[in-house]
Design an enzyme around this catalytic site. Structure first.
Site, PDB file in Angstrom:
ATOM      1  N   GLU A  53       0.818  -1.204   0.000  1.00 48.42           N
ATOM      2  CA  GLU A  53       0.000   0.000   0.000  1.00 48.42           C
ATOM      3  C   GLU A  53       0.859   1.265   0.000  1.00 48.42           C
ATOM      4  O   GLU A  53       0.519   2.263  -0.641  1.00 48.42           O
ATOM      5  CB  GLU A  53      -0.927   0.015   1.229  1.00 48.42           C
ATOM      6  CG  GLU A  53      -1.920  -1.130   1.261  1.00 48.42           C
ATOM      7  CD  GLU A  53      -1.430  -2.311   2.068  1.00 48.42           C
ATOM      8  OE1 GLU A  53      -2.234  -2.917   2.792  1.00 48.42           O
ATOM      9  OE2 GLU A  53      -0.223  -2.649   1.963  1.00 48.42           O
ATOM     10  N   CYS A  85      -0.456   0.355   7.710  1.00 46.37           N
ATOM     11  CA  CYS A  85      -0.936   0.761   6.395  1.00 46.37           C
ATOM     12  C   CYS A  85      -2.294   1.459   6.491  1.00 46.37           C
ATOM     13  O   CYS A  85      -2.626   2.289   5.640  1.00 46.37           O
ATOM     14  CB  CYS A  85      -1.028  -0.452   5.475  1.00 46.37           C
ATOM     15  SG  CYS A  85       0.592  -1.093   4.995  1.00 46.37           S
ATOM     16  N   ASP A 201      24.526 -34.522  -7.457  1.00 43.84           N
ATOM     17  CA  ASP A 201      24.470 -33.287  -8.240  1.00 43.84           C
ATOM     18  C   ASP A 201      25.482 -32.231  -7.815  1.00 43.84           C
ATOM     19  O   ASP A 201      25.768 -31.309  -8.586  1.00 43.84           O
ATOM     20  CB  ASP A 201      23.069 -32.666  -8.145  1.00 43.84           C
ATOM     21  CG  ASP A 201      21.999 -33.551  -8.758  1.00 43.84           C
ATOM     22  OD1 ASP A 201      22.354 -34.478  -9.506  1.00 43.84           O
ATOM     23  OD2 ASP A 201      20.814 -33.303  -8.491  1.00 43.84           O
ATOM     24  N   ARG A 208      19.502 -18.105  -7.726  1.00 46.05           N
ATOM     25  CA  ARG A 208      20.281 -17.249  -8.620  1.00 46.05           C
ATOM     26  C   ARG A 208      19.371 -16.771  -9.745  1.00 46.05           C
ATOM     27  O   ARG A 208      18.890 -17.561 -10.545  1.00 46.05           O
ATOM     28  CB  ARG A 208      21.481 -18.011  -9.189  1.00 46.05           C
ATOM     29  CG  ARG A 208      22.415 -18.546  -8.128  1.00 46.05           C
ATOM     30  CD  ARG A 208      23.652 -19.226  -8.704  1.00 46.05           C
ATOM     31  NE  ARG A 208      23.344 -20.393  -9.513  1.00 46.05           N
ATOM     32  CZ  ARG A 208      23.082 -21.605  -9.021  1.00 46.05           C
ATOM     33  NH1 ARG A 208      23.041 -21.787  -7.714  1.00 46.05           N
ATOM     34  NH2 ARG A 208      22.832 -22.627  -9.825  1.00 46.05           N
ATOM     35  N   SER A 225      21.571 -38.269   7.494  1.00 43.68           N
ATOM     36  CA  SER A 225      21.556 -39.028   8.751  1.00 43.68           C
ATOM     37  C   SER A 225      22.948 -39.485   9.167  1.00 43.68           C
ATOM     38  O   SER A 225      23.253 -39.545  10.365  1.00 43.68           O
ATOM     39  CB  SER A 225      20.634 -40.237   8.619  1.00 43.68           C
ATOM     40  OG  SER A 225      19.308 -39.826   8.332  1.00 43.68           O
ATOM     41  N   GLY A 304      16.104 -36.155  -3.413  1.00 44.45           N
ATOM     42  CA  GLY A 304      15.477 -36.920  -4.493  1.00 44.45           C
ATOM     43  C   GLY A 304      14.316 -37.809  -4.046  1.00 44.45           C
ATOM     44  O   GLY A 304      13.598 -37.509  -3.090  1.00 44.45           O
TER      45      GLY A 304
END
Length: 375
Positions: A53, A85, A201, A208, A225, A304
């Site tokens: 606002e 507001c 991976d 990004r 774990s 995964g």
């Protein structure tokens, strides 16, 4: 203003709201219309910045006097990190405020509208309410249930593979889909993966968006774990290079190796020891309670398949988001988005409601609410 016009302008406010990177605050958009013409608009960019606002009123200036304000969430009336507001709207002399949905907090719900009405401002609530709540699905869930809203996200081929039988997964989807995922990361309280995905991976797990200065990074979480995360992992290096800017938490068990924990701590990693669940792995429900205590309202779980299966089995996942690429990999041992032991028959399958499809380049994103997950 007709009902059609109200919905038209509220849709614009909702699109503005979705631009924010606001956790743990809600995403809010606002437009100001006078004589059928847009005179000001704004959105809440991130926590600590002025609300939607305020930005809209600044843009409108004197044109706000006598105008209609459409805002996706009921205006706040209390002091927090920013002024109320309601005070700003009253001071600007607006004639009418149209609200998408009320605030979730029982102590605050409706009070902002009452203050405006007491000052002579006409208020209408509930325009495109379902859409307004959907924009802040995680915010409403967190304040209603006290736990983070968890989205299970995966990128897979048309035949349901998230990697090849060799483990290669870069890149399943195209650039447009990957860019959207980085935006989702930036809008999430935390990003979470299992250690197997991290080892496969070597992902940084940060958000990004080229050309966009992000006010914050999500908390990056590795569920590990046995503390197998190497100190040389890209996610760990980022924690060491940018202490405080890209926080990394490894959730492990109480019996995990103390030496490994100390080595990772020296790299700037926070080690969170939690009880074991029934499978002798990290108790994910305990992890969610710990995140809630930190004010984390949403978690983007990026896999995964074993972590996804554990979240679903424990009843901790609330939405699925599967990106599907028009490719085929095959392979009887190639990993899939949800693994684990699986369910015994289609009759007991977990159902997904409100399924929606959206295209990103050549890829499709399928998303929906998980109807019921049973511990």
């Amino acid at each position: 203003m007709t009902g059609y016009e109200q919905k038209r302008w509220m849709r614009r406010a909702l699109r503005l709201a979705a631009k924010g990177f606001t956790p743990p605050n809600p995403m809010v958009g606002c437009v100001i219309v006078k004589d059928g013409v847009l005179v000001g608009e704004g959105y809440h960019p991130f926590a600590g910045q002025p609300h939607a606002e305020v930005f809209a009123l600044r843009a409108a200036g004197e044109r706000a006097r006598g105008a209609t304000v459409l805002v996706t969430l009921e205006p706040c009336y209390h002091w927090g990190r920013t002024p109320p507001c309601t005070d700003a709207l009253i001071a600007a002399g607006v004639a009418r405020v149209i609200v998408g949905t009320r605030d979730i907090d029982d102590e605050k719900r409706g009070r902002g509208s009452e203050i405006l009405q007491e000052a002579g401002v006409a208020v209408e609530v509930g325009i495109l309410e379902n859409q307004a709540r959907a924009v802040n699905e995680a915010f409403f869930h967190f304040h209603e249930c006290g736990t983070p809203f968890v989205t299970v996200k995966a990128a897979m081929t048309l035949d349901g593979k998230i990697a090849s039988h060799t483990g290669a997964s870069r890149w399943i989807t195209g650039e447009a889909a990957r860019t959207h995922v980085h935006r989702l990361r930036a809008q999430s309280g935390a990003v979470m993966v299992g250690v197997n995905t991290l080892l496969a991976d070597d992902a940084r797990l940060d958000a990004r968006l080229p050309g966009t200065v992000l006010p914050r990074q999500p908390l990056r979480i590795i569920v590990d774990s046995g503390l197998r995360t190497p100190c040389t992992a890209a996610a760990v290096r980022l924690a060491r290079q940018s202490p405080g800017e890209a926080p990394l938490l490894i959730a492990t068990t109480e019996g995990a190796d103390a030496g490994r924990a100390a080595a990772l701590s020296e790299q700037g990693v926070e080690i969170l020891r939690l009880p074991c669940g029934p499978d002798e792995r990290v108790d994910l429900a305990a992890l969610m309670r710990s995140l809630a205590a930190r004010g984390i309202i949403s978690v983007l779980a990026e896999g995964g398949g074993e972590l996804n299966a554990s979240l679903l089995k424990a009843g901790l996942a609330h939405r699925v988001l599967f990106f599907v690429a028009p490719t085929l990999l095959g392979g009887r041992t190639a990993p899939t988005p949800v693994e684990g032991d699986g369910l015994s028959s289609p009759g007991v399958a977990i159902r997904v409601d409100e399924l929606k499809a959206r295209r990103y380049g050549q890829d499709f994103a399928l998303s929906g609410r998980i109807r019921a997950t049973r511990p």
